[in-house]
Design a protein around this motif. Structure first.
Motif, mmCIF file in Angstrom:
data_model
loop_
_atom_site.group_PDB
_atom_site.id
_atom_site.type_symbol
_atom_site.label_atom_id
_atom_site.label_comp_id
_atom_site.label_asym_id
_atom_site.label_seq_id
_atom_site.Cartn_x
_atom_site.Cartn_y
_atom_site.Cartn_z
ATOM 1 N N HIS A 154 -33.924 35.435 12.675
ATOM 2 C CA HIS A 154 -33.866 36.649 11.863
ATOM 3 C C HIS A 154 -32.662 36.585 10.931
ATOM 4 O O HIS A 154 -31.523 36.441 11.374
ATOM 5 N N ILE A 155 -32.941 36.671 9.646
ATOM 6 C CA ILE A 155 -31.869 36.717 8.658
ATOM 7 C C ILE A 155 -31.983 38.026 7.872
ATOM 8 O O ILE A 155 -33.085 38.472 7.548
ATOM 9 N N PRO A 156 -30.847 38.659 7.564
ATOM 10 C CA PRO A 156 -30.885 39.927 6.833
ATOM 11 C C PRO A 156 -30.958 39.722 5.322
ATOM 12 O O PRO A 156 -30.014 40.019 4.579
ATOM 13 N N VAL A 157 -32.080 39.185 4.869
ATOM 14 C CA VAL A 157 -32.298 39.017 3.431
ATOM 15 C C VAL A 157 -33.407 39.983 3.022
ATOM 16 O O VAL A 157 -34.521 39.906 3.540
ATOM 17 N N TYR A 158 -33.073 40.886 2.107
ATOM 18 C CA TYR A 158 -34.030 41.915 1.686
ATOM 19 C C TYR A 158 -34.349 41.742 0.204
ATOM 20 O O TYR A 158 -33.475 41.399 -0.593
ATOM 21 N N PRO A 159 -35.623 41.991 -0.193
ATOM 22 C CA PRO A 159 -36.005 41.854 -1.601
ATOM 23 C C PRO A 159 -35.552 43.054 -2.432
ATOM 24 O O PRO A 159 -36.222 44.085 -2.482
ATOM 25 N N VAL A 160 -34.395 42.931 -3.071
ATOM 26 C CA VAL A 160 -33.908 43.998 -3.939
ATOM 27 C C VAL A 160 -34.532 43.802 -5.319
ATOM 28 O O VAL A 160 -34.270 42.820 -6.010
ATOM 29 N N LYS A 161 -35.362 44.746 -5.684
ATOM 30 C CA LYS A 161 -36.158 44.618 -6.909
ATOM 31 C C LYS A 161 -35.290 44.859 -8.144
ATOM 32 O O LYS A 161 -34.504 45.812 -8.199
ATOM 33 N N GLY A 162 -35.412 43.962 -9.121
ATOM 34 C CA GLY A 162 -34.687 44.118 -10.379
ATOM 35 C C GLY A 162 -35.650 44.045 -11.552
ATOM 36 O O GLY A 162 -36.777 43.552 -11.425
ATOM 37 N N TYR A 163 -35.210 44.533 -12.693
ATOM 38 C CA TYR A 163 -36.063 44.595 -13.884
ATOM 39 C C TYR A 163 -35.339 43.960 -15.067
ATOM 40 O O TYR A 163 -34.109 43.948 -15.130
ATOM 41 N N SER A 164 -36.124 43.461 -16.012
ATOM 42 C CA SER A 164 -35.527 42.959 -17.250
ATOM 43 C C SER A 164 -36.433 43.227 -18.442
ATOM 44 O O SER A 164 -37.653 43.370 -18.300
ATOM 45 N N LEU A 165 -35.797 43.297 -19.596
ATOM 46 C CA LEU A 165 -36.477 43.326 -20.891
ATOM 47 C C LEU A 165 -36.025 42.114 -21.683
ATOM 48 O O LEU A 165 -34.852 41.730 -21.620
ATOM 49 N N THR A 166 -36.932 41.509 -22.422
ATOM 50 C CA THR A 166 -36.571 40.446 -23.355
ATOM 51 C C THR A 166 -36.930 40.939 -24.749
ATOM 52 O O THR A 166 -38.089 41.234 -25.038
ATOM 53 N N VAL A 167 -35.899 41.041 -25.602
ATOM 54 C CA VAL A 167 -36.047 41.698 -26.901
ATOM 55 C C VAL A 167 -35.753 40.697 -28.017
ATOM 56 O O VAL A 167 -34.685 40.068 -28.022
ATOM 57 N N PRO A 168 -36.651 40.516 -28.992
ATOM 58 C CA PRO A 168 -36.346 39.656 -30.146
ATOM 59 C C PRO A 168 -35.187 40.229 -30.959
ATOM 60 O O PRO A 168 -35.111 41.452 -31.166
#
Length: 418
Positions: free
Chosen positions: A267-281
């Motif tokens: 058991h390892i305490p690794v959690y999926p922390v959701k992140g977001y990004s935008l790619t802008v010209p």
């Protein structure tokens, strides 16, 4: 010696690369059709050695409560009774004391600075083009309180040998001229001149080709379903394309490492922390960032590529929910519009999400497991590319049976959670 690396994001790829450099016969297995198709695909684009800090810090518990009611808060939590989330959050809160923060940050800075040297050597020895820039990170502050709070980090930066410069508003604009339009919103900044930027996806594609040329074998479209064990030794991995055997195994599957290890009762305490990004010209280069600008208020990074700006932020605790809510897009778009209003064509912005594999103390989990030939390299959170080369080099050192010069090995592997 044959080794299987599970995962072909930036952590798995660099692991495969450094192992191949010391003579291992490496096979990389990934369920995706090519490298870097998940968390490494559209990350913040910053290689932020000096900004390496744990999320668990003094004051975070009270801030998290306040953020629950704010529209553009850097942390969002979907209420859940999931035991993994509860256990992870409890451990994270326990790391929010000043002594633990200082210890965790010092450890993270050691890995990050080692990674800087490793990436520099890799870049010098091989022609890798990933739109890289070496112009540093500018962390900008909107309040005097934020500027005062940074004092606790400066001593740790000094102790780790990390260069930095506190800047007034005028110096911030000299560093990032695009901020001139909004100078009244700022009170100062912290410049970290040794930080870098670039497109992580492009880096991974180039490193994949270099690794292939070194004899690394890639098995894409291949999903690992189970481990084949004899006692405390792994002899193979079962996949949807059959059994793969090796002498040693490296698990570098980011947030998905947790489930794969559970079948081994690890058991390892690794959690999926959701992140977001935008790619802008980029529409107007004069008013675009030159490098990475980090807005301390919203924890949003704005990073310059050749003809694009990558805007990334928000930490959301929502499990493996891959939806793209408009309100999350609104937050990161608001920040880039607020600080660099004339920089890009926001009508053409591309929205993306990924799962950052986060540990409660911010430090990745690198090294041995209870199985004598199974090793991990996971849990890098938002700092995967920042720590990738250094973590992989540390892993290769440990797998050779050599002493790790960066930290006590037990401080890096899963034993620190025992």
């Amino acid at each position: 010696m044959d080794v299987i690396v599970i995962g072909s994001g930036v952590i798995g790829l660099t692991s495969a690369w450094y192992l191949s450099q010391i003579g291992y016969q490496v096979t990389v297995i990934d369920r995706q059709p090519s490298s870097a198709m998940e968390t490494s695909f559209a990350n913040a684009g910053q290689i932020s050695y000096g900004y390496s800090s744990p999320w668990a810090a003094p004051g975070i518990p009270s801030k998290a409560i306040k953020w629950l009611t704010e529209e553009h808060a850097p942390l969002k939590i979907q209420p859940s009774l999931n035991p993994d989330l509860i256990r992870w959050a409890t451990q994270m809160l326990a790391n929010c004391t000043l002594p633990r923060y200082q210890k965790n940050k010092a450890r993270m800075l050691s890995i990050a600075n080692h990674s800087r040297a490793c990436l520099e050597q890799l870049r010098n020895e091989h022609a890798i083009n990933y739109q890289g820039r070496q112009l540093g990170t500018l962390q900008v502050f909107r309040t005097q309180q934020q500027l005062d709070a940074i004092e606790k980090d400066l001593k740790l930066l000094e102790q780790s040998g990390t260069r930095f410069q506190l800047m007034g508003v005028k110096e911030c604009i000299e560093q990032e001229p695009g901020l001139a339009l909004v100078q009244e919103k700022l009170v100062g900044g912290l410049h970290l001149p040794d930080d870098e930027t670039g497109d992580c996806f492009q880096f991974c594609q180039q490193l994949t080709e270099l690794a292939k040329a070194q004899g690394v074998r890639f098995e894409f479209n291949t999903e690992v379903s189970n481990w084949i064990t004899v006692g405390k030794k792994i002899i193979g991995v079962q996949t949807d394309r059959g059994l793969f055997k090796a002498d040693q195994f490296v698990l570098a599957s980011g947030s998905y490492s947790t489930a794969l290890l559970k079948s081994l009762k690890i058991h390892i305490p690794v959690y999926p922390v959701k992140g977001y990004s935008l790619t802008v010209p980029i529409e107007c280069e004069q008013f675009a960032p030159r490098s990475t600008v980090m807005d301390e208020t919203y924890k949003v990074a704005m990073t310059r590529f050749d003809d694009r700006i990558r805007v990334a932020g928000t930490a959301e605790l929502a499990g493996f929910d891959s939806s793209l809510p408009q309100k999350r897009k609104n937050t990161i778009e608001m920040v880039i519009r607020d600080l660099f209003p004339k920089s890009g064509d926001f009508n053409q912005a591309e929205f993306w999400t990924g799962f950052r594999p986060m540990t409660p103390d911010g430090t990745p989990i690198i090294g041995a497991t209870p199985y004598e030939n199974l090793f991990t390299n996971t849990g890098h959170g938002t700092l995967g590319w920042t720590m990738a080369c250094g973590s992989a080099h540390i892993l290769a050192t440990i797998m050779q049976g050599l002493e790790c010069s960066i930290s006590d090995e037990s401080e890096l592997n899963l034993n620190r959670y025992a």
